[in-house]
Design an enzyme around this catalytic site. Structure first.
Site, PDB file in Angstrom:
ATOM      1  N   HIS A 265      -4.432  -7.464   4.562  1.00 21.08           N
ATOM      2  CA  HIS A 265      -3.201  -6.740   5.113  1.00 21.08           C
ATOM      3  C   HIS A 265      -3.642  -5.795   6.259  1.00 21.08           C
ATOM      4  O   HIS A 265      -4.619  -5.147   5.831  1.00 21.08           O
ATOM      5  CB  HIS A 265      -2.198  -6.132   4.135  1.00 21.08           C
ATOM      6  CG  HIS A 265      -1.140  -5.596   4.712  1.00 21.08           C
ATOM      7  ND1 HIS A 265       0.019  -6.259   4.800  1.00 21.08           N
ATOM      8  CD2 HIS A 265      -0.636  -4.315   4.851  1.00 21.08           C
ATOM      9  CE1 HIS A 265       0.970  -5.551   5.364  1.00 21.08           C
ATOM     10  NE2 HIS A 265       0.639  -4.269   5.362  1.00 21.08           N
ATOM     11  N   HIS A 302       3.273   3.308   0.464  1.00 14.39           N
ATOM     12  CA  HIS A 302       2.453   4.228   1.793  1.00 14.39           C
ATOM     13  C   HIS A 302       3.274   5.544   1.817  1.00 14.39           C
ATOM     14  O   HIS A 302       4.303   5.679   1.754  1.00 14.39           O
ATOM     15  CB  HIS A 302       2.182   3.493   2.944  1.00 14.39           C
ATOM     16  CG  HIS A 302       3.212   2.819   3.583  1.00 14.39           C
ATOM     17  ND1 HIS A 302       3.723   1.704   3.188  1.00 14.39           N
ATOM     18  CD2 HIS A 302       4.008   3.182   4.579  1.00 14.39           C
ATOM     19  CE1 HIS A 302       4.810   1.219   3.877  1.00 14.39           C
ATOM     20  NE2 HIS A 302       4.879   2.340   4.872  1.00 14.39           N
ATOM     21  N   ASP A 308       8.116   8.728  11.055  1.00 13.56           N
ATOM     22  CA  ASP A 308       9.192   8.227  10.697  1.00 13.56           C
ATOM     23  C   ASP A 308       9.445   6.888  10.971  1.00 13.56           C
ATOM     24  O   ASP A 308       8.842   6.571  11.952  1.00 13.56           O
ATOM     25  CB  ASP A 308      10.669   8.991  11.315  1.00 13.56           C
ATOM     26  CG  ASP A 308      10.660  10.473  10.688  1.00 13.56           C
ATOM     27  OD1 ASP A 308      10.215  10.854   9.743  1.00 13.56           O
ATOM     28  OD2 ASP A 308      11.764  11.067  10.954  1.00 13.56           O
ATOM     29  N   HIS A 338       7.018   5.420   0.617  1.00 12.41           N
ATOM     30  CA  HIS A 338       8.228   4.305   0.587  1.00 12.41           C
ATOM     31  C   HIS A 338       7.413   3.209   0.480  1.00 12.41           C
ATOM     32  O   HIS A 338       5.940   3.327   0.570  1.00 12.41           O
ATOM     33  CB  HIS A 338       8.971   4.390   1.356  1.00 12.41           C
ATOM     34  CG  HIS A 338       8.434   4.156   3.090  1.00 12.41           C
ATOM     35  ND1 HIS A 338       8.094   5.259   3.587  1.00 12.41           N
ATOM     36  CD2 HIS A 338       8.095   3.093   3.727  1.00 12.41           C
ATOM     37  CE1 HIS A 338       7.346   4.916   4.787  1.00 12.41           C
ATOM     38  NE2 HIS A 338       7.494   3.638   4.861  1.00 12.41           N
TER      39      HIS A 338
END
Length: 391
Positions: A265, A302, A308, A338
């Site tokens: 990833h 993460h 943001d 999140h």
């Protein structure tokens, strides 16, 4: 901007006498950073300075929306159910700004009527993503046909209007400084690199000059310093017979974006399409997933503590979560973790391909939530990672 383009009739030498149909043309130079950055020269039948009236435009202005800083004191992940936003009409009537800071804004529009004016945003460059619909973008530099999946980039201060053929749902990003192609995708002289996620042929400038009757006249509504002013003329001020330069509006299809993959990833910046001062715009498009035999294709949980994150979900089954409908927007502020739903993390193992399509905006200064966004908010969203209760 992308590269040099030319459309219509232009002089053989700039700022020399130039005649068209027996009359002298006016050169209209549009520049950035004074006279030190990209510019284009428009050849017009007369200079666009013959105003007969200007006044503040009375309107429920979507460009400096009410936002409540107190709403941001509760640090939480948010979900804006934009499909329930039903306001539609022309650009000013249907537009809603949802998130704002000093560098950029993120909003939506539901275009169902043609504009009866031309609009000029002299505060920011604008990027429209067409999630649904088709029509014509008319600019003073010419017309661009648009369709589902197109980005439409309108440089600062270029007057334009939309003529939708059917209802056009759009995501809108305003960028106040240095918005466009990231410098890392360019060679020193400006050409796009061979490993950029697109090439020059993917960007489409206006294909034809503005198609309006010689006797038609439209006011110009200008936004400057978050105030709208309407300007009226004796006749339409942009009777352009040709132009050339590096400063022009364009369309770019998200389906022409060339994604990059890896054995394991990679961070989302690998999906960057456009950037501005203190923000990036990224594309998650259908692509092959990570191919290491033990790869976990789903993103990490993460904490991007200086960034943001805003995601506009377009279509497909998004790898990291479920329970969000197409055209909804998630907002994950910096400062708290999140990431994917717990079972999505494990379910992604062995996946070879994804059909997801989403647009992400990452900002490096905090976004504020507007009142228009709060009306659309799913209040339970922050708690949907709790496995027994998630959507």
């Amino acid at each position: 901007m992308i590269d040099y383009r030319k459309l219509g009739f232009v002089s053989t030498k700039q700022h020399t006498i130039c005649e068209y149909e027996g009359k002298m043309l006016a050169e209209h130079v549009i520049t950035r950073d004074g006279f030190n950055d990209h510019y284009s020269i428009l050849y017009q039948k007369r200079a666009p300075t013959h105003e007969i009236k200007s006044e503040i435009f009375k309107h429920d202005n979507p460009f400096f929306p009410n936002y409540n800083k107190e709403s941001n004191t509760e640090l939480k992940r948010r979900h804006f159910q934009t499909p329930i936003y039903k306001k539609e009409g022309n650009l000013l009537d249907s537009r809603a700004t949802l998130l704002v800071n000093n560098s950029c804004t993120v909003g939506i529009a539901n275009l169902s009527k043609s504009d009866t004016y031309f609009f000029s945003n002299s505060d920011a460059d604008e990027l429209f993503f067409v999630s649904e619909g088709k029509g014509v973008l008319q600019t003073v530099m010419g017309e661009i046909d648009y369709k589902k999946g197109d980005y439409l980039f309108i440089p600062k201060a270029i007057p334009y209007r939309f003529l939708p053929n059917d209802k056009s749902n759009m995501l809108i990003v305003e960028g106040k400084n240095k918005f466009g192609i990231p410098s890392e995708f360019r060679l020193a002289m400006g050409q796009l690199k061979l490993d950029a996620p697109y090439n020059h042929r993917d960007f489409h400038s206006p294909s034809r000059l503005l198609n309006i009757d010689e006797n038609e006249n439209y006011p110009i509504i200008v936004k400057k310093d978050n105030q709208l002013t309407i300007h009226e003329y004796t006749d339409f001020p942009y009777k352009v017979v040709g132009w050339d330069g590096w400063y022009w509006p364009f369309s770019f299809s998200v389906y022409d974006y060339q994604p990059k993959t890896s054995s394991v990833h990679l961070p989302p910046t690998i999906h960057t399409a456009f950037s501005g001062n203190k923000f990036y715009v990224m594309n998650f498009v259908p692509r092959m997933l990570d191919y290491h035999p033990k790869a976990v294709p789903c993103p990490w949980p993460h904490s991007s503590i200086d960034c943001d994150e805003v995601i506009f979900y377009v279509s497909g089954d998004f790898t990291s979560r479920k329970g969000i409908s197409n055209y909804s927007i998630s907002y994950h502020p910096s400062g708290i973790p999140h990431g994917p739903h717990p079972e999505r993390y494990e379910q992604s193992i062995g996946a070879k391909y994804t059909q997801e399509l989403a647009i992400m905006v990452d900002t490096f200064e905090p976004l504020f939530v507007t009142e228009a966004a709060m009306v659309l908010e799913d209040k339970k969203y922050h708690y949907t990672w709790d496995s027994p209760n998630h959507l």
